[in-house]
Design an enzyme around this catalytic site. Structure first.
Site, PDB file in Angstrom:
ATOM      1  N   ARG A 169      -7.117  12.982   0.120  1.00 17.66           N
ATOM      2  CA  ARG A 169      -6.072  13.489   1.013  1.00 17.66           C
ATOM      3  C   ARG A 169      -4.683  12.943   0.684  1.00 17.66           C
ATOM      4  O   ARG A 169      -3.694  13.535   1.039  1.00 17.66           O
ATOM      5  CB  ARG A 169      -6.410  13.215   2.477  1.00 17.66           C
ATOM      6  CG  ARG A 169      -6.316  11.767   2.886  1.00 17.66           C
ATOM      7  CD  ARG A 169      -6.419  11.605   4.383  1.00 17.66           C
ATOM      8  NE  ARG A 169      -7.768  11.820   4.847  1.00 17.66           N
ATOM      9  CZ  ARG A 169      -8.266  11.241   5.941  1.00 17.66           C
ATOM     10  NH1 ARG A 169      -7.507  10.439   6.666  1.00 17.66           N
ATOM     11  NH2 ARG A 169      -9.502  11.462   6.319  1.00 17.66           N
ATOM     12  N   ARG A 197      -9.377   8.160  -1.618  1.00 15.09           N
ATOM     13  CA  ARG A 197     -10.383   8.626  -0.649  1.00 15.09           C
ATOM     14  C   ARG A 197     -11.229   9.730  -1.274  1.00 15.09           C
ATOM     15  O   ARG A 197     -10.761  10.468  -2.146  1.00 15.09           O
ATOM     16  CB  ARG A 197      -9.682   9.157   0.619  1.00 15.09           C
ATOM     17  CG  ARG A 197      -8.948   8.088   1.399  1.00 15.09           C
ATOM     18  CD  ARG A 197      -8.469   8.649   2.720  1.00 15.09           C
ATOM     19  NE  ARG A 197      -9.570   8.875   3.616  1.00 15.09           N
ATOM     20  CZ  ARG A 197      -9.902   8.057   4.623  1.00 15.09           C
ATOM     21  NH1 ARG A 197      -9.186   6.984   4.876  1.00 15.09           N
ATOM     22  NH2 ARG A 197     -10.928   8.327   5.385  1.00 15.09           N
ATOM     23  N   GLU A 215      -8.668   0.475  -3.280  1.00 11.44           N
ATOM     24  CA  GLU A 215      -9.577   0.528  -2.125  1.00 11.44           C
ATOM     25  C   GLU A 215     -10.443   1.767  -2.299  1.00 11.44           C
ATOM     26  O   GLU A 215      -9.933   2.849  -2.614  1.00 11.44           O
ATOM     27  CB  GLU A 215      -8.777   0.686  -0.828  1.00 11.44           C
ATOM     28  CG  GLU A 215      -7.867  -0.455  -0.506  1.00 11.44           C
ATOM     29  CD  GLU A 215      -7.018  -0.147   0.711  1.00 11.44           C
ATOM     30  OE1 GLU A 215      -7.146   0.930   1.309  1.00 11.44           O
ATOM     31  OE2 GLU A 215      -6.211  -0.999   1.058  1.00 11.44           O
ATOM     32  N   ASN A 268       0.857  -1.188   0.000  1.00  6.35           N
ATOM     33  CA  ASN A 268       0.000   0.000   0.000  1.00  6.35           C
ATOM     34  C   ASN A 268       0.898   1.244   0.000  1.00  6.35           C
ATOM     35  O   ASN A 268       1.706   1.432   0.913  1.00  6.35           O
ATOM     36  CB  ASN A 268      -0.899  -0.036   1.241  1.00  6.35           C
ATOM     37  CG  ASN A 268      -1.842   1.150   1.298  1.00  6.35           C
ATOM     38  OD1 ASN A 268      -1.427   2.281   1.108  1.00  6.35           O
ATOM     39  ND2 ASN A 268      -3.105   0.903   1.560  1.00  6.35           N
ATOM     40  N   THR A 317      -8.531   4.035   7.825  1.00  4.45           N
ATOM     41  CA  THR A 317      -9.765   3.257   7.829  1.00  4.45           C
ATOM     42  C   THR A 317      -9.966   2.599   9.194  1.00  4.45           C
ATOM     43  O   THR A 317      -9.126   1.844   9.652  1.00  4.45           O
ATOM     44  CB  THR A 317      -9.704   2.167   6.727  1.00  4.45           C
ATOM     45  OG1 THR A 317      -9.222   2.765   5.537  1.00  4.45           O
ATOM     46  CG2 THR A 317     -11.064   1.557   6.502  1.00  4.45           C
ATOM     47  N   GLU A 367     -11.098  -9.368   2.595  1.00  8.17           N
ATOM     48  CA  GLU A 367      -9.928  -8.888   3.317  1.00  8.17           C
ATOM     49  C   GLU A 367     -10.328  -8.737   4.782  1.00  8.17           C
ATOM     50  O   GLU A 367     -11.164  -7.900   5.136  1.00  8.17           O
ATOM     51  CB  GLU A 367      -9.418  -7.555   2.752  1.00  8.17           C
ATOM     52  CG  GLU A 367      -8.204  -7.057   3.541  1.00  8.17           C
ATOM     53  CD  GLU A 367      -7.414  -5.946   2.862  1.00  8.17           C
ATOM     54  OE1 GLU A 367      -7.544  -5.771   1.631  1.00  8.17           O
ATOM     55  OE2 GLU A 367      -6.661  -5.268   3.567  1.00  8.17           O
TER      56      GLU A 367
HETATM   57  N1  PXP Z   1      -5.997  -2.869   3.776  1.00  7.28           N
HETATM   58  C1  PXP Z   1      -6.957  -1.913   3.810  1.00  7.28           C
HETATM   59  C2  PXP Z   1      -8.321  -2.268   3.339  1.00  7.28           C
HETATM   60  C3  PXP Z   1      -6.662  -0.614   4.258  1.00  7.28           C
HETATM   61  O1  PXP Z   1      -7.635   0.329   4.273  1.00  7.28           O
HETATM   62  C4  PXP Z   1      -5.335  -0.305   4.646  1.00  7.28           C
HETATM   63  C5  PXP Z   1      -4.998   1.094   5.071  1.00  7.28           C
HETATM   64  O2  PXP Z   1      -5.145   1.964   4.009  1.00  7.28           O
HETATM   65  C6  PXP Z   1      -4.373  -1.322   4.588  1.00  7.28           C
HETATM   66  C7  PXP Z   1      -4.737  -2.597   4.160  1.00  7.28           C
HETATM   67  C8  PXP Z   1      -2.942  -1.074   4.968  1.00  7.28           C
HETATM   68  O3  PXP Z   1      -2.872  -0.812   6.337  1.00  7.28           O
HETATM   69  P1  PXP Z   1      -1.501  -0.361   6.992  1.00  7.28           P
HETATM   70  O4  PXP Z   1      -1.106   0.915   6.324  1.00  7.28           O
HETATM   71  O5  PXP Z   1      -1.821  -0.226   8.432  1.00  7.28           O
HETATM   72  O6  PXP Z   1      -0.505  -1.458   6.699  1.00  7.28           O
END
Ligand code: PXP
Length: 237
Positions: free
Chosen positions: A49, A45, A70, A7, A101, A148
């Site tokens: 942002r 989003r 996402e 991510n 989230t 997920e």
């Molecule tokens: N999966 C989803 C659905 C998320 O919303 C996020 C955060 O944007 C992540 C994974 C990744 O989370 P983190 O940044 O805490 O590893």
């Protein structure tokens, strides 16, 4: 072997702090893929942002592995996805005031039509939900391809007994997702330590991880970045 979705939202967050052009998430995606990422995950989003529409459009052209978008389950976002055609859409809950989230999506009958609109153009649909067995069964009923499991609670707990309880929830949830024939995904708050227990379950097929990887990258790269600047300003040490 489980797959890793990287991510890259935090790269865009840093760029937006100056509203400039660096660091560019497009370059981050290329580096992630060159180093073994199986998927690039971004969250567009509604308040834009971090990730911008421009990022989504370019990433769709440059990502060589898979692009996982996402997004909130709104008509506007569904239309964006149908135009851009990411490989996967992960439906997530979204509140403007949240830092990231919080909690999983509460699936209802209204999501069935949205899911159909994505699937009819060939997009795989994943939903980001709590490790809740009833919600998982409902996901299957409304045509979801992948679940997920939200690991945020597991990741934030400190008390060992509570961690174990949440871990068992995740284990049962993951086994049910698999039994129902959907892809088993996990994400949120995972880091280099807390992921180890989950890997041993041997049932989760994909992890989406952002914060801990980008945080670690800052410190694995900081020394070199300082040395490079020192070389440029003339100090050869
Ligand atoms: N999966 C989803 C659905 C998320 O919303 C996020 C955060 O944007 C992540 C994974 C990744 O989370 P983190 O940044 O805490 O590893």
């Amino acid at each position: 072997m489980p797959e890793l979705g990287v991510n890259i939202d935090h790269i865009a967050t840093l760029r937006q702090a100056r509203m400039g052009i660096e660091p560019d998430p497009i370059l981050a995606a290329a580096i992630a893929e060159k180093n073994g990422a199986d998927q690039i995950t971004i969250h567009l989003r509604e308040d834009r942002r971090h990730i911008q529409d421009r990022d989504l459009q370019i990433l769709r052209k440059t990502v060589q592995t898979r692009l996982n978008l996402e997004m909130a389950a709104t008509d506007e976002m569904i239309e964006t996805a149908r135009k851009i055609l990411p490989d996967t859409v992960t439906l997530v809950p979204e509140k403007r005031e949240e830092l990231t989230t919080e909690g999983g999506l509460f699936l209802t009958d209204k999501h069935e039509k949205l899911i159909r609109r994505l699937k009819e153009v060939g997009i795989e649909v994943s939903v980001f939900i709590e490790p809740d067995l009833e919600l998982i069964k409902f996901s299957k009923k409304i045509g979801v391809d992948a679940v997920e499991i939200h690991t945020g609670k597991y990741a934030n707990l400190i008390d060992e007994t509570e961690i174990e309880t949440e871990f068992v929830q995740i284990k049962n949830a993951a086994n049910l997702v698999k039994k129902l024939g959907m892809r088993v995904v996990a994400g949120h708050g995972l880091n280099y330590e807390n992921i180890q227990k989950l890997i041993k379950l041997d049932v989760i097929e994909e992890y989406n991880i952002g914060h801990s990887i980008i945080s670690r990258a800052v410190f694995s790269g900081l020394a070199e970045a300082i040395k490079e600047m020192k070389r440029i300003i003339g100090d050869e040490n």
